[in-house]
Write an enzyme that holds these catalytic residues in place. Structure first.
Site, PDB file in Angstrom:
ATOM      1  N   LEU A  43       0.818  -1.220   0.000  1.00 57.14           N
ATOM      2  CA  LEU A  43       0.000   0.000   0.000  1.00 57.14           C
ATOM      3  C   LEU A  43       0.850   1.267   0.000  1.00 57.14           C
ATOM      4  CD1 LEU A  43      -3.150   0.820   1.967  1.00 57.14           C
ATOM      5  CD2 LEU A  43      -1.135   2.164   2.532  1.00 57.14           C
ATOM      6  N   ASN A  45       0.378   5.428   0.676  1.00 54.57           N
ATOM      7  CA  ASN A  45      -0.530   6.540   0.989  1.00 54.57           C
ATOM      8  C   ASN A  45       0.187   7.874   0.815  1.00 54.57           C
ATOM      9  OD1 ASN A  45       0.267   5.232   3.647  1.00 54.57           O
ATOM     10  ND2 ASN A  45      -0.761   6.962   4.526  1.00 54.57           N
ATOM     11  N   ASP A  46       0.371   8.670   1.827  1.00 55.72           N
ATOM     12  CA  ASP A  46       0.796  10.063   1.619  1.00 55.72           C
ATOM     13  C   ASP A  46       2.125  10.229   0.873  1.00 55.72           C
ATOM     14  OD1 ASP A  46      -1.127  10.000   3.575  1.00 55.72           O
ATOM     15  OD2 ASP A  46       0.064  11.008   5.097  1.00 55.72           O
ATOM     16  N   TYR A 105       6.032   7.594  10.120  1.00 58.56           N
ATOM     17  CA  TYR A 105       4.883   8.290   9.533  1.00 58.56           C
ATOM     18  C   TYR A 105       5.311   9.533   8.745  1.00 58.56           C
ATOM     19  CZ  TYR A 105       1.101   5.494  11.653  1.00 58.56           C
ATOM     20  OH  TYR A 105       0.212   4.497  11.970  1.00 58.56           O
ATOM     21  N   SER A 106       4.324  10.248   8.216  1.00 62.35           N
ATOM     22  CA  SER A 106       4.569  11.308   7.233  1.00 62.35           C
ATOM     23  C   SER A 106       5.432  12.451   7.750  1.00 62.35           C
ATOM     24  CB  SER A 106       3.239  11.877   6.758  1.00 62.35           C
ATOM     25  OG  SER A 106       2.627  10.948   5.916  1.00 62.35           O
ATOM     26  N   ARG A 164       1.268  14.738  14.675  1.00 66.00           N
ATOM     27  CA  ARG A 164       2.153  14.087  13.692  1.00 66.00           C
ATOM     28  C   ARG A 164       2.327  14.939  12.429  1.00 66.00           C
ATOM     29  NH1 ARG A 164      -2.424  10.698  14.208  1.00 66.00           N
ATOM     30  NH2 ARG A 164      -3.939  10.972  12.519  1.00 66.00           N
ATOM     31  N   ASP A 165       3.119  14.416  11.511  1.00 68.32           N
ATOM     32  CA  ASP A 165       3.326  14.956  10.157  1.00 68.32           C
ATOM     33  C   ASP A 165       4.102  16.278  10.167  1.00 68.32           C
ATOM     34  OD1 ASP A 165       1.690  12.791   9.645  1.00 68.32           O
ATOM     35  OD2 ASP A 165      -0.117  13.983   9.304  1.00 68.32           O
TER      36      ASP A 165
HETATM   37  C1  FRU Z   1      -2.565  10.693   6.539  1.00 67.93           C
HETATM   38  C2  FRU Z   1      -1.846   9.924   7.644  1.00 67.93           C
HETATM   39  C3  FRU Z   1      -0.858  10.799   8.374  1.00 67.93           C
HETATM   40  C4  FRU Z   1       0.099   9.783   8.937  1.00 67.93           C
HETATM   41  C5  FRU Z   1       0.173   8.791   7.823  1.00 67.93           C
HETATM   42  C6  FRU Z   1       0.412   7.374   8.245  1.00 67.93           C
HETATM   43  O1  FRU Z   1      -3.032   9.873   5.530  1.00 67.93           O
HETATM   44  O2  FRU Z   1      -2.774   9.369   8.527  1.00 67.93           O
HETATM   45  O3  FRU Z   1      -1.439  11.637   9.344  1.00 67.93           O
HETATM   46  O4  FRU Z   1       1.355  10.325   9.227  1.00 67.93           O
HETATM   47  O5  FRU Z   1      -1.050   8.866   7.117  1.00 67.93           O
HETATM   48  O6  FRU Z   1       0.643   6.559   7.138  1.00 67.93           O
END
Ligand code: FRU
Length: 487
Positions: A43, A45-46, A105-106, A164-165
């Site tokens: 998968l 994602n970001d 994470y991001s 986060r992020d």
């Molecule tokens: C957004 C998120 C971020 C997090 C990441 C984890 O899609 O939930 O907040 O860091 O994905 O994969």
């Protein structure tokens, strides 16, 4: 659909050989993209750490190797010289310390000298699954060495576990560095919190919560925030969660922005007006990230995840999911962001199709329509009997455009609605549409509105029909991302 145990989702990847068979099987999928960044396995994602450094664009993505499931996240690295042709560069950040034991994470990147600093959230969980996020730092040397430095700071007790992020920002005016994090207040309101330092690698301290007048109660968590400067404006990008907005179907996940002015002394972002602008009106777009343009302060480049949290996609059963949108040129016009396809994409144009002689829609192509006025209906992925497909309809009396994917055979995420409508007060004059094997991106009126959506046509959904007065051009596009297994 497969159900995953916690052990399966959070398994640590020890060797590339563990996922080689998965890669070999998914590359046979009919839905693998030809010019969009997609997961090497599992998968995506970001987008993370999107930046230009030393002649190369770096773009990382959130990656779970094991299948179409949100589990243990890594940062996977891709590189490009032209923002169009991307190469897989392998795993960059591995969740291999106590601080990031349940995921890297991001986050974002800062180029300095002969390295990139990568700021990310270490998603730490205790044995009882209590989450304690850390803001972590990696020094990625130009020779490829990945050096983990001690975390910059831990969890802020004044907020819930949802923090986060990190987005790193250097303020030229006062010579200070800032990290902006998405967070949730103790009474469950979305917000941003800010840390600052005189150094990118140490001395970080909590500066305060970002004040955003008028947006004190707007969703319960703000994911992936950032502040960008374009043409003298400040743009606060973020994803407010668990909020419904007009014209967004049942969706509670939005990637959007406020345009205004950031005062770093008072930590106040003052929006120009009370409008939260959604970045993309399609069905699948989230966690958008910007890269500053190194030569021109009037534009930036934006990329997003062409997908949504808490959603499933038809390729889940093939054990993979997710791709990024095309990188787009971002400018400010009429107090809004305008997104346009990059000029460099024209280099992918191949054979021009004569529409007088066929109604077959190539699976990888670009369409351009110049309207001569009046209603226009475009049906992509219809069947040969002219039924079904994705409908793009412009209604000239209502002055609005609607994208409707309810006619497709393979429906998914239907709870967020199958139609999206957007007013076009000045009418429709131009469309550029990018079709890849499982996505469609529609740029309306030179970037005035964009609709990005995943779409999974079956073999019989291969026609296109147009009703209305327009000149239409259609090109096949060549491949720009390789299926190389670099881990
Ligand atoms: C957004 C998120 C971020 C997090 C990441 C984890 O899609 O939930 O907040 O860091 O994905 O994969």
């Amino acid at each position: 659909m497969k159900t995953w145990t916690k052990e399966e989702r959070y398994r640590v990847l020890k060797s590339a050989d563990e996922i080689r068979p998965l890669h070999e099987s998914i590359v046979k999928s009919d839905y693998r993209q030809h010019y969009h960044i997609q997961s090497v396995t599992g998968l995506l994602n970001d987008p993370n750490g999107f930046v230009f450094h030393d002649g190369v664009w770096h773009l990382f993505y959130q990656w779970c190797p094991w299948g179409a499931v949100h589990g243990l996240k890594y940062w996977y690295h891709t590189i490009s010289e032209d923002l169009v042709r991307w190469k897989n560069a392998g795993v960059c950040i591995r969740p291999d310390t106590e601080y990031d034991n349940k995921g890297a994470y991001s986050g974002s990147a800062l180029p300095t000298g002969d390295n990139l600093y990568l700021y990310y959230t270490g998603n730490h969980r205790d044995d009882d699954w209590t989450r304690r996020p850390y803001t972590c730092l990696v020094d990625l040397k130009d020779n490829g060495t990945v050096l983990k430095l001690p975390p910059l700071f831990g969890m802020n007790e004044g907020y819930t576990e949802h923090q986060r992020d990190p987005k790193i920002i250097y303020n030229e005016k006062n010579g200070r560095y800032y990290i902006i994090l998405g967070a949730q207040t103790l009474d469950k309101k979305g917000c941003c919190i800010i840390y600052s330092s005189d150094s990118p690698t140490e001395n970080w301290s909590f500066a305060g919560q970002l004040n955003v007048p008028g947006f004190e109660d707007f969703g319960d968590m703000w994911e992936c925030p950032s502040i960008e400067s374009i043409s003298g404006y400040d743009v606060l990008l973020f994803c407010p969660q668990h909020l419904t907005l007009p014209d967004r179907g049942g969706s509670v996940h939005h990637s959007g922005y406020l345009l205004g002015h950031m005062d770093w002394d008072t930590l106040t972002f003052t929006p120009d007006n009370t409008r939260f602008h959604v970045l993309d009106f399609g069905f699948d777009s989230y966690a958008a990230e910007c890269a500053a343009n190194p030569n021109d302060k009037n534009k930036a480049t934006l990329v997003a995840w062409m997908g949504l949290p808490d959603a499933s996609y038809p390729t889940d059963e093939e054990e993979w999911s997710g791709c990024l949108t095309l990188p787009r040129e971002l400018r400010v016009r009429d107090h809004r962001l305008i997104q346009q396809p990059l000029d460099e994409l024209r280099a992918l144009r191949g054979k021009k199709i004569d529409l007088e002689s066929t109604d077959i829609l190539p699976r990888v192509c670009e369409l351009e329509l110049i309207s001569r006025g009046g209603n226009l209906t475009l049906r992509l992925f219809s069947k040969s009997d002219r039924t079904g497909g994705l409908t793009i309809a412009y209604d000239d009396s209502a002055k609005e455009i609607t994208v409707d994917r309810s006619g497709m055979k393979r429906l998914f995420n239907t709870e967020q609605g199958q139609q999206r409508t957007r007013p076009l007060p000045k009418g429709l004059f131009h469309l550029r549409i990018f079709v890849d094997r499982s996505s469609v991106e529609i740029f309306v009126n030179d970037g005035d509105a964009v609709f990005s959506s995943r779409i999974f046509p079956t073999a019989e959904e291969d026609r296109m029909f147009i009703e209305g007065d327009a000149s239409v051009h259609l090109w096949e596009l060549s491949r720009a991302v390789e299926e190389s297994f670099v881990v």
